[in-house]
Design an enzyme around this catalytic site. Sequence first.
Site, mmCIF file in Angstrom:
data_model
loop_
_atom_site.group_PDB
_atom_site.id
_atom_site.type_symbol
_atom_site.label_atom_id
_atom_site.label_comp_id
_atom_site.label_asym_id
_atom_site.label_seq_id
_atom_site.Cartn_x
_atom_site.Cartn_y
_atom_site.Cartn_z
ATOM 1 N N CYS A 26 -18.201 -53.501 14.595
ATOM 2 C CA CYS A 26 -18.621 -54.434 13.553
ATOM 3 C C CYS A 26 -17.493 -55.403 13.216
ATOM 4 O O CYS A 26 -17.724 -56.575 12.950
ATOM 5 C CB CYS A 26 -19.038 -53.681 12.296
ATOM 6 S SG CYS A 26 -20.575 -52.787 12.495
ATOM 7 N N CYS A 50 -5.572 -42.195 37.076
ATOM 8 C CA CYS A 50 -6.463 -41.116 36.606
ATOM 9 C C CYS A 50 -7.882 -41.507 37.016
ATOM 10 O O CYS A 50 -8.068 -42.105 38.071
ATOM 11 C CB CYS A 50 -6.326 -40.914 35.097
ATOM 12 S SG CYS A 50 -6.779 -42.361 34.123
#
Length: 392
Positions: A197, A350
């Site tokens: 928001c 990763c």
Amino acid sequence: MSLPPLVEPAAELTVEEVRRYSRHLIIPDVGMDGQKRLKNAKVLCVGAGGLGSPALMYMAAAGVGTLGIIEFDTVDESNLQRQIIHGQSDIGRSKAQSARDSVKEINPLVEVILHEERLDNDNVMEIFSGYDLIVDGTDNFATRYLVNDAAVLLGKPYVWGSIYRFDGQASVFWAEHGPCYRCLYPEAPPPGMVPSCAEGGVLGVLCASIGSIQVNEAIKLLAGIGEPLVGRLMIYDALEMQYRSVKVRKDPNCALCGENPTVTELIDYESFCGVVSEEASAAAVGSTITSKQLKEWIDNGEPIDIIDVREINEYEIVSIPGARLIPKNEFLMGNALQDLPQDKRIVLHCKTGVRSAEVLAVLKSAGFADAVHLGGGVIGWVNQIEPEKPVY
Ligand SMILES: [Zn+2]
């Protein structure tokens, strides 16, 4: 599908309560029985912000006997455009305390329990277990998955809502009777894909539209009336002024509530949702390489040490040629640093680049100034360099 009430009725209503709730009592579907159930109900509202504001205010007015509020933030001026439980004089105050004061002003008969802390893996199970129902007013994906997983693991229903600009969604997730949030959204969107928001904006009154649906569903579940929003997703478009409801089925392959669950306890939600810490994002600036760059270095025989910081089971599914495994925790515990070469450039990777960025921050502060990490992780590598390999 109608469901039995979540809560047993309280023994009686006082004369004051009968007066206060008379407009509920004369609705046949609510009546004395329904109102007594609301009186006995314990509902936890996660967050006292955009959705939590209308949810708490209407639940208080409706006579929900105990309202829990978990919120760690303070009231900011920019909240007041939509978080109507707080007012001008609350700026700078604890949101939890401000919300409690408003609830008490609306209905002093409500018992309010404050949890002035951030909801996390260490407190969620204990906090949730004290309530019959959870109303989720969170605004971030990590907490959303945490709320879902804890609710499913505890066998509790919760009313979910989300808001963005002119669009809102709401549903009831209750794995015992229907789908959970992961059945609908198995994976969190990539970080930055869905703005908050604060970044994307939200029409203030949208909070009331969605928050009131959440309260409506909470009352139905507590009192055992009507058709709960289990297995259905409400989608609201304020610009078109349209409500749509779509069926959501329980996913038999759901990692959490499916037939062969792989998530059987709380996980690392920040990492699952790709939330990168400030240190990690700072370390990654100027030290993030692409899969093509890494491929070139490998092909040219550059002096590099490729280190995979995932877990062993992930490494076994798919890995980058030449990469060796040192799981992230080994770096965080400080065990891995002494084994690193000084004469080669360290390349970390990763799954998607979140964990490797965290390790990169550790390496940078330990003096490995030229260390880099692979943006997009092994998933990006497979997509761009070795598409025949599996992704997970
Ligand atoms: Zn599920």
